[in-house]
Design a protein around this motif. Structure first.
Motif, mmCIF file in Angstrom:
data_model
loop_
_atom_site.group_PDB
_atom_site.id
_atom_site.type_symbol
_atom_site.label_atom_id
_atom_site.label_comp_id
_atom_site.label_asym_id
_atom_site.label_seq_id
_atom_site.Cartn_x
_atom_site.Cartn_y
_atom_site.Cartn_z
ATOM 1 N N PRO A 25 0.800 -1.226 0.000
ATOM 2 C CA PRO A 25 0.000 0.000 0.000
ATOM 3 C C PRO A 25 0.837 1.283 0.000
ATOM 4 C CG PRO A 25 0.005 -1.008 2.176
ATOM 5 C CD PRO A 25 0.677 -1.984 1.257
ATOM 6 N N HIS A 26 2.119 1.160 0.355
ATOM 7 C CA HIS A 26 3.017 2.322 0.385
ATOM 8 C C HIS A 26 4.448 1.799 0.469
ATOM 9 C CE1 HIS A 26 3.781 1.675 4.660
ATOM 10 N NE2 HIS A 26 2.474 1.486 4.797
ATOM 11 N N ARG A 42 -5.663 12.039 9.319
ATOM 12 C CA ARG A 42 -6.228 11.961 7.979
ATOM 13 C C ARG A 42 -5.467 12.877 7.016
ATOM 14 N NH1 ARG A 42 -10.897 13.808 6.971
ATOM 15 N NH2 ARG A 42 -11.414 12.326 5.333
ATOM 16 N N LEU A 64 -1.937 11.335 6.222
ATOM 17 C CA LEU A 64 -2.059 10.219 5.280
ATOM 18 C C LEU A 64 -2.368 10.722 3.873
ATOM 19 C CD1 LEU A 64 -4.018 7.818 7.625
ATOM 20 C CD2 LEU A 64 -1.717 7.409 6.717
ATOM 21 N N ASP A 65 -3.144 11.772 3.784
ATOM 22 C CA ASP A 65 -3.423 12.371 2.484
ATOM 23 C C ASP A 65 -2.145 12.956 1.882
ATOM 24 O OD1 ASP A 65 -5.393 13.294 0.428
ATOM 25 O OD2 ASP A 65 -4.713 15.269 1.095
ATOM 26 N N ALA A 79 -0.218 10.380 0.413
ATOM 27 C CA ALA A 79 -0.947 9.691 -0.664
ATOM 28 C C ALA A 79 -1.192 8.223 -0.320
ATOM 29 C CB ALA A 79 -0.205 9.816 -1.994
ATOM 30 N N VAL A 80 -1.560 7.974 0.942
ATOM 31 C CA VAL A 80 -1.856 6.621 1.406
ATOM 32 C C VAL A 80 -3.368 6.474 1.582
ATOM 33 C CG1 VAL A 80 -1.582 4.974 3.300
ATOM 34 C CG2 VAL A 80 0.365 6.355 2.560
ATOM 35 N N ASP A 81 -3.954 5.544 0.873
ATOM 36 C CA ASP A 81 -5.380 5.275 1.028
ATOM 37 C C ASP A 81 -5.654 4.762 2.444
ATOM 38 O OD1 ASP A 81 -5.930 5.991 -1.591
ATOM 39 O OD2 ASP A 81 -5.695 3.943 -2.341
ATOM 40 N N ASN A 82 -6.808 5.138 2.990
ATOM 41 C CA ASN A 82 -7.137 4.707 4.346
ATOM 42 C C ASN A 82 -8.642 4.742 4.539
ATOM 43 O OD1 ASN A 82 -7.891 7.441 5.912
ATOM 44 N ND2 ASN A 82 -6.223 7.867 4.466
ATOM 45 N N ASP A 83 -9.074 4.123 5.640
ATOM 46 C CA ASP A 83 -10.496 4.072 5.920
ATOM 47 C C ASP A 83 -10.902 4.998 7.068
ATOM 48 O OD1 ASP A 83 -9.360 2.758 8.030
ATOM 49 O OD2 ASP A 83 -10.396 0.849 7.713
ATOM 50 N N GLU A 118 -12.556 8.002 8.633
ATOM 51 C CA GLU A 118 -13.662 8.833 8.197
ATOM 52 C C GLU A 118 -13.667 10.148 8.962
ATOM 53 O OE1 GLU A 118 -15.748 8.286 5.809
ATOM 54 O OE2 GLU A 118 -15.144 6.234 5.316
#
Length: 263
Positions: free
Chosen positions: A6-7, A191, A194-195, A198-202, A204
């Motif tokens: 993922p990274h 959040r 992580l943005d 550029a790391v996708d995450n859950d 919210e």
């Protein structure tokens, strides 16, 4: 078919002061009793990466000279490929300090941290214009931030831009001491980091119920309580040349295998 990582990172070391230590985000089950944005980021980065390791060397109350002297070499010894550094905030809020001098120390720190070509994440300061307590140093923070952006460009660092993170310009993001983010604030910063990576995450975005409007009398009473419980002790420590971090050590001094915390 092998699943793509993922990274690219496998060892994350965070250095800095109370912001990175996680003060304001209590979690008794964790080392030091605090979680914070860095732990939250590490939890996400650990997903799907076998043997991912994380260390957090940050200590509350540290000035940038102390962070450079105590944490930079210790971080490099852990051989990270991802380093975060947030430093200088405790310097900037002190009367009479020069943001250019503080930035010069940060420049030296970044040059040393880049020795092994690790990815470096730097933080700008929060836009404190929303805060009656810190509004007076808004220009000083802005000057420091411009220096930080120049340093990041010079050393090819990633900027986690707290200044433009308007979500934290809200009293609901801050702990009662008005100096540290609360769990919602730390979650919001995680959040954002992580943005930036550029790391996708859950993770919210949280949408708490609005805080009920307070009367003028209630607001002033709150100010009095805050001054008694937080401002006066802070001033007394400055007079005595003491720090909230005296006798505190890093909560995660070793880069150890890390997994996401249970709910």
């Amino acid at each position: 078919m092998l699943q793509a990582r993922p990274h690219p990172w496998s060892r994350f070391v965070a250095i800095g002061d109370s912001f990175t230590e996680g003060i304001g985000d209590p979690e008794p089950s964790l080392p030091d009793g605090h979680r914070g944005w860095a732990d939250r980021v590490a939890e996400v980065l650990a997903q799907g990466v076998d043997g991912f390791a994380y260390a957090n060397l940050a200590v509350r109350g540290r000035l940038i000279a102390q962070i450079v002297n105590e944490q930079v070499d210790a971080a490099l010894d852990l051989k990270p490929d991802l380093i975060s550094i947030s430093a200088g905030g405790n310097d900037v809020i002190r009367p009479g300090t020069d943001p250019d001098v503080t930035a010069a120390r940060m420049d030296d720190a970044i040059a040393r941290l880049r020795r092994d070509r690790a990815t470096i994440v730097m933080f700008t300061g929060v836009d404190v214009g929303f805060s009656p307590v810190f509004r007076g140093i808004r220009g000083k923070v802005a000057i420091y931030n411009e220096n930080l952006r120049a340093i990041a460009a010079k050393h090819d660092c990633i900027v986690a831009d707290l200044w433009s993170l308007s979500a934290v310009q809200d009293s609901r993001m801050w702990s009662p001491d008005r100096l540290h983010l609360n769990p919602l604030g730390h979650h919001t910063v995680a959040r954002m980091v992580l943005d930036a990576l550029a790391v996708d995450n859950d993770l919210e975005p949280l949408k708490p119920e609005p805080v009920p409007a307070s009367t003028w009398r209630q607001a002033r009473a709150s100010d009095i309580v805050w001054a008694r419980e937080y401002l006066v002790p802070w001033v007394v420590r400055r007079i005595r040349h003491q720090s909230s971090g005296d006798f505190i050590t890093a909560k995660r001094p070793l880069a150890e295998r890390y997994t996401r915390s249970e709910p």
